[in-house]
Design an enzyme around this catalytic site. Structure first.
Site, PDB file in Angstrom:
ATOM      1  N   ARG A 129       2.243  -6.440   9.051  1.00  0.00           N
ATOM      2  CA  ARG A 129       1.981  -5.361   9.980  1.00  0.00           C
ATOM      3  C   ARG A 129       2.103  -5.197  11.387  1.00  0.00           C
ATOM      4  NH1 ARG A 129      -3.782  -7.449   7.270  1.00  0.00           N
ATOM      5  NH2 ARG A 129      -3.697  -6.504   5.749  1.00  0.00           N
TER       6      ARG A 129
ATOM      7  N   PHE B 269     -16.595   3.162   7.251  1.00  0.00           N
ATOM      8  CA  PHE B 269     -14.728   4.109   6.840  1.00  0.00           C
ATOM      9  C   PHE B 269     -14.271   3.733   4.861  1.00  0.00           C
ATOM     10  CE2 PHE B 269     -15.532  -0.841   7.694  1.00  0.00           C
ATOM     11  CZ  PHE B 269     -15.291  -1.491   6.545  1.00  0.00           C
TER      12      PHE B 269
ATOM     13  N   ASN C 241      -2.349   0.547   7.409  1.00  0.00           N
ATOM     14  CA  ASN C 241      -1.442  -0.727   7.896  1.00  0.00           C
ATOM     15  C   ASN C 241      -0.772  -1.717   6.607  1.00  0.00           C
ATOM     16  OD1 ASN C 241      -3.576  -1.615   5.521  1.00  0.00           O
ATOM     17  ND2 ASN C 241      -4.240  -2.965   7.437  1.00  0.00           N
TER      18      ASN C 241
ATOM     19  N   GLU D  57     -10.066  -9.967  -7.582  1.00  0.00           N
ATOM     20  CA  GLU D  57      -8.590  -8.925  -7.352  1.00  0.00           C
ATOM     21  C   GLU D  57      -7.548  -9.506  -8.522  1.00  0.00           C
ATOM     22  OE1 GLU D  57      -8.228  -9.709  -3.141  1.00  0.00           O
ATOM     23  OE2 GLU D  57      -9.426  -8.505  -2.854  1.00  0.00           O
TER      24      GLU D  57
ATOM     25  N   ARG E 225      -1.960 -13.647   4.392  1.00  0.00           N
ATOM     26  CA  ARG E 225      -2.345 -13.567   5.284  1.00  0.00           C
ATOM     27  C   ARG E 225      -1.552 -13.781   6.526  1.00  0.00           C
ATOM     28  NH1 ARG E 225      -6.682 -10.920   4.285  1.00  0.00           N
ATOM     29  NH2 ARG E 225      -7.785 -11.313   6.723  1.00  0.00           N
TER      30      ARG E 225
ATOM     31  N   THR F 111      -5.347  -7.117  10.602  1.00  0.00           N
ATOM     32  CA  THR F 111      -6.133  -6.135   9.615  1.00  0.00           C
ATOM     33  C   THR F 111      -4.790  -5.037  10.811  1.00  0.00           C
ATOM     34  OG1 THR F 111      -7.533  -7.079   8.670  1.00  0.00           O
ATOM     35  CG2 THR F 111      -7.554  -4.528   8.675  1.00  0.00           C
TER      36      THR F 111
ATOM     37  N   LYS G 283       0.842  -1.131  -0.230  1.00  0.00           N
ATOM     38  CA  LYS G 283       0.342  -0.163   0.101  1.00  0.00           C
ATOM     39  C   LYS G 283       0.544   0.912   0.380  1.00  0.00           C
ATOM     40  CE  LYS G 283      -4.320  -2.142   2.295  1.00  0.00           C
ATOM     41  NZ  LYS G 283      -4.817  -1.548   3.519  1.00  0.00           N
TER      42      LYS G 283
END
Length: 161
Positions: free
Chosen positions: A105, A60, A118, A132, A88, A94, A12
């Site tokens: 994270r 959110f 995160n 995705e 994961r 998260t 990200k």
């Protein structure tokens, strides 16, 4: 032998601007997972809304869209046995405050005021992974290749390389 899976990972914007791309990629490679597609992109609002469509209408939602479109990201498809679950677990919870030390994270996620950064997205199911991956990659952008041990020692291992 277990089924080999593919999953989508997004490094990200917060991780990109903090210079964590290489560190995150190396964790997956050291785990033995294979990166079969990767590119840097700047996600626009339309793509972000498609990606997070399951959260549309939640309080959110707009914050998610603003976060993922704030700077470039690295999107990649990671392949391996149980790749979805493995990635994961490597990503961690998260919310970074709940993520165990040693997870991506847990080690790099930040909470600044009301914002949670995160650093990574990982598909949460086979269905999500397929949807995705198709949002971000064309079939010709994904590659099949053998890991080094199979490539160098294919005669002894009878690998299909």
């Amino acid at each position: 032998m277990e089924e080999v899976e593919r999953t989508l990972v997004i490094i990200k914007p917060d991780a990109v601007v903090r210079g964590l791309i290489g560190e995150i990629i190396s964790r997956f490679e050291r785990k033995g997972l294979k990166i079969v597609g990767m590119k840097m992109i700047w996600i626009n609002r339309e793509l972000a809304e498609k990606h997070y469509e399951e959260h549309k209408g939640k309080p959110f939602f707009n914050a998610l869209i603003e976060y993922i479109t704030k700077a470039p990201v690295v999107v990649m498809v990671v392949e391996g046995r149980h790749a979805i679950e493995v990635v994961r677990r490597m990503a961690g919870a998260t919310d970074p405050k709940d993520a165990a030390p040693g997870t991506i994270r847990g080690d790099y996620g930040l909470e600044i005021g009301d914002a949670i950064y995160n650093v990574i997205h990982a598909s949460d199911s086979k269905e999500s992974a397929e949807r995705e991956i198709n949002l971000y990659f064309k079939p010709e952008e994904l590659f099949e290749y053998c890991k080094a041990a199979d490539w160098f020692y294919k005669e002894k291992r009878k690998a299909k390389c």
